[in-house]
Motif scaffolding. Structure first.
Motif, PDB file in Angstrom:
ATOM      1  N   ARG A 143       0.883  -1.160   0.000  1.00 25.20           N
ATOM      2  CA  ARG A 143       0.000   0.000   0.000  1.00 25.20           C
ATOM      3  C   ARG A 143       0.926   1.216   0.000  1.00 25.20           C
ATOM      4  N   LEU A 144       0.948   1.926  -1.116  1.00 24.71           N
ATOM      5  CA  LEU A 144       1.927   2.991  -1.329  1.00 24.71           C
ATOM      6  C   LEU A 144       1.267   4.350  -1.233  1.00 24.71           C
ATOM      7  N   LEU A 145       2.034   5.329  -0.793  1.00 21.43           N
ATOM      8  CA  LEU A 145       1.540   6.708  -0.728  1.00 21.43           C
ATOM      9  C   LEU A 145       2.422   7.578  -1.617  1.00 21.43           C
ATOM     10  N   THR A 146       1.786   8.440  -2.405  1.00 27.52           N
ATOM     11  CA  THR A 146       2.550   9.332  -3.279  1.00 27.52           C
ATOM     12  C   THR A 146       2.026  10.753  -3.165  1.00 27.52           C
ATOM     13  N   HIS A 147       2.858  11.699  -3.586  1.00 23.06           N
ATOM     14  CA  HIS A 147       2.577  13.124  -3.402  1.00 23.06           C
ATOM     15  C   HIS A 147       2.789  13.846  -4.730  1.00 23.06           C
ATOM     16  N   VAL A 179      -3.290   8.710  -2.459  1.00 23.85           N
ATOM     17  CA  VAL A 179      -2.938   9.888  -3.255  1.00 23.85           C
ATOM     18  C   VAL A 179      -3.160  11.147  -2.426  1.00 23.85           C
ATOM     19  N   ASP A 180      -2.069  11.826  -2.064  1.00 26.36           N
ATOM     20  CA  ASP A 180      -2.197  13.122  -1.406  1.00 26.36           C
ATOM     21  C   ASP A 180      -2.834  14.124  -2.360  1.00 26.36           C
ATOM     22  N   GLU A 181      -3.721  14.968  -1.846  1.00 31.29           N
ATOM     23  CA  GLU A 181      -4.334  15.996  -2.692  1.00 31.29           C
ATOM     24  C   GLU A 181      -3.262  16.952  -3.241  1.00 31.29           C
ATOM     25  N   THR A 182      -2.297  17.330  -2.421  1.00 30.22           N
ATOM     26  CA  THR A 182      -1.130  18.149  -2.774  1.00 30.22           C
ATOM     27  C   THR A 182      -1.472  19.615  -3.026  1.00 30.22           C
ATOM     28  N   ARG A 183      -1.088  20.456  -2.086  1.00 32.45           N
ATOM     29  CA  ARG A 183      -1.189  21.908  -2.258  1.00 32.45           C
ATOM     30  C   ARG A 183       0.120  22.431  -2.848  1.00 32.45           C
ATOM     31  N   PRO A 184       0.113  23.556  -3.557  1.00 34.85           N
ATOM     32  CA  PRO A 184      -1.096  24.219  -4.063  1.00 34.85           C
ATOM     33  C   PRO A 184      -1.610  23.572  -5.344  1.00 34.85           C
ATOM     34  N   LEU A 185      -2.807  23.909  -5.688  1.00 36.12           N
ATOM     35  CA  LEU A 185      -3.451  23.538  -6.953  1.00 36.12           C
ATOM     36  C   LEU A 185      -3.842  22.070  -7.072  1.00 36.12           C
ATOM     37  N   LEU A 186      -3.721  21.315  -5.969  1.00 34.83           N
ATOM     38  CA  LEU A 186      -4.311  19.968  -5.906  1.00 34.83           C
ATOM     39  C   LEU A 186      -3.881  19.061  -7.055  1.00 34.83           C
ATOM     40  N   GLN A 187      -2.594  19.054  -7.363  1.00 35.50           N
ATOM     41  CA  GLN A 187      -2.121  18.272  -8.505  1.00 35.50           C
ATOM     42  C   GLN A 187      -2.202  16.772  -8.270  1.00 35.50           C
ATOM     43  N   GLY A 188      -2.172  16.357  -6.999  1.00 35.57           N
ATOM     44  CA  GLY A 188      -2.380  14.940  -6.712  1.00 35.57           C
ATOM     45  C   GLY A 188      -3.835  14.556  -6.922  1.00 35.57           C
ATOM     46  N   GLY A 189      -4.726  15.361  -6.354  1.00 32.19           N
ATOM     47  CA  GLY A 189      -6.149  15.069  -6.465  1.00 32.19           C
ATOM     48  C   GLY A 189      -6.669  15.161  -7.880  1.00 32.19           C
ATOM     49  N   ARG A 204      -6.881   5.721  -3.558  1.00 33.19           N
ATOM     50  CA  ARG A 204      -7.805   6.462  -2.700  1.00 33.19           C
ATOM     51  C   ARG A 204      -7.193   7.827  -2.423  1.00 33.19           C
ATOM     52  N   LEU A 205      -8.002   8.861  -2.577  1.00 30.67           N
ATOM     53  CA  LEU A 205      -7.552  10.231  -2.393  1.00 30.67           C
ATOM     54  C   LEU A 205      -7.662  10.628  -0.927  1.00 30.67           C
TER      55      LEU A 205
END
Length: 342
Positions: A143-147, A179-189, A204-205
């Motif tokens: 189970r991996l997490l990315t940013h 998946v991190d949403e990632t600020r700014p501009l939510l490039q992950g989401g 999963r976001l």
């Protein structure tokens, strides 16, 4: 120049076209890019983004302008305008240095076209090599997490960290991707979630602030991120929030990997403190705007600090996965930034 297509770049009708990553995932808009000033605007607006892709887009545009008859002095001026557009991402500087050498050739138009296409082909090969090296580090059932976003949208190939994850999925070793949403501009989401969904990879976001709770519940087996610049001592500049993840990963004993091509290494940069960090517009975090209009949720005149990147110190990193192999912490501590295997 020959017709060219990547996930986010096209050359057709002798012009560069950029996929507007600000409009994704709702719309796929291709923006014409006829000159350096337009590309700079695309870069600053993050219509085109990702350290490798920014460098490639600049290289291809310069080659097209040379073929269209722009003089050497005019091209030199355009090159320096592009160089100043994104200070943190070193891939842009490296690519432009190569294009500058091509510009000095007697037949500079053909030399620049050849060099730009060579850079695209090299990036595709680098991505494949990173994916092979990195996927060997993924354990079954991970189970991996990315940013942020590190896939085909950010490169000419399969991507860096997301390319590793995709290779691990193809090998049957990835169970889920957080998946991190990632600020700014939510490039992950907006972008990573879209790319993973297109690839059929379960994801999963989450909000950026949820990673600690996930790790505490032992729901994360490894963190994979990309890089915009790697200093000579192994410190890494990446999208803001990366440093937080590295600290959390160390506390929870979760491996933290950085995947990037060798073109992201900056041997002239001694450490993370020497990496320039871009400040973004305050409006990116005080509200939101779109086709629906604009919404302001913060006080109108609130002071804002909005860096686009942060720096993760080398001691927090479990491994640097380059196209040439995996660099271990022991190697970095010894001052030898070379891969363990080729």
């Amino acid at each position: 120049m020959q017709t060219l297509t990547t996930t986010s770049l096209q050359i057709r009708d002798n012009q560069l076209w950029i996929l507007d990553q600000q409009a994704l995932p709702q719309q796929k808009n291709w923006c014409p890019t006829p000159d350096a000033a337009t590309l700079v605007e695309h870069i600053k607006a993050l219509r085109v983004r990702g350290a490798p892709l920014i460098g490639l887009s600049a290289s291809l545009l310069l080659a097209l302008l040379a073929e269209q008859g722009m003089t050497q002095p005019e091209l030199a001026q355009a090159l320096e305008l592009l160089r100043a557009s994104r200070p943190t991402a070193v891939n842009l500087m490296n690519n432009l240095d190569r294009m500058k050498r091509a510009l000095a050739a007697p037949q500079y138009a053909s030399a620049m076209a050849e060099e730009a296409l060579r850079l695209v082909a090299e990036d595709r090969a680098l991505c494949d090599s990173i994916a092979r090296a990195g996927s060997a580090l993924i354990t079954p059932g991970s189970r991996l997490l990315t940013h942020c976003n590190t896939g085909g949208l950010a490169t000419a190939g399969v991507g860096t960290a997301l390319g590793v994850i995709a290779a691990g999925w193809q090998q049957g070793k990835v169970q889920n991707v957080w998946v991190d949403e990632t600020r700014p501009l939510l490039q992950g989401g907006r972008l990573t979630a879209w790319e993973l969904s297109e690839l059929g990879i379960p994801c999963r976001l989450i909000c950026d602030s949820m990673a600690a709770a996930l790790m505490a519940q032992k729901q994360v087996d490894a963190v994979w991120v990309g890089a915009d610049r790697i200093a000579a001592n192994g410190d890494v500049a990446n999208k803001i929030g990366t440093y937080s993840l590295a600290v959390l990963a160390r506390y929870h004993d979760v491996p933290f990997y950085v995947a990037a091509p060798h073109t992201t290494l900056d041997s002239d940069c001694p450490n993370g403190a020497a990496i320039p960090i871009e400040q973004r517009a305050a409006a990116e975090i005080t509200g939101v705007a779109g086709s629906f209009g604009a919404v302001q949720w913060a006080p109108q005149d609130i002071d804002v600090w909005n860096p686009a990147f942060d720096v993760t110190p080398a001691p927090l990193i479990s491994g640097w996965v380059l196209d040439s192999g995996v660099v271990t912490p022991e190697q970095v501590q010894a001052g030898i930034f070379q891969p363990a295997s080729r």
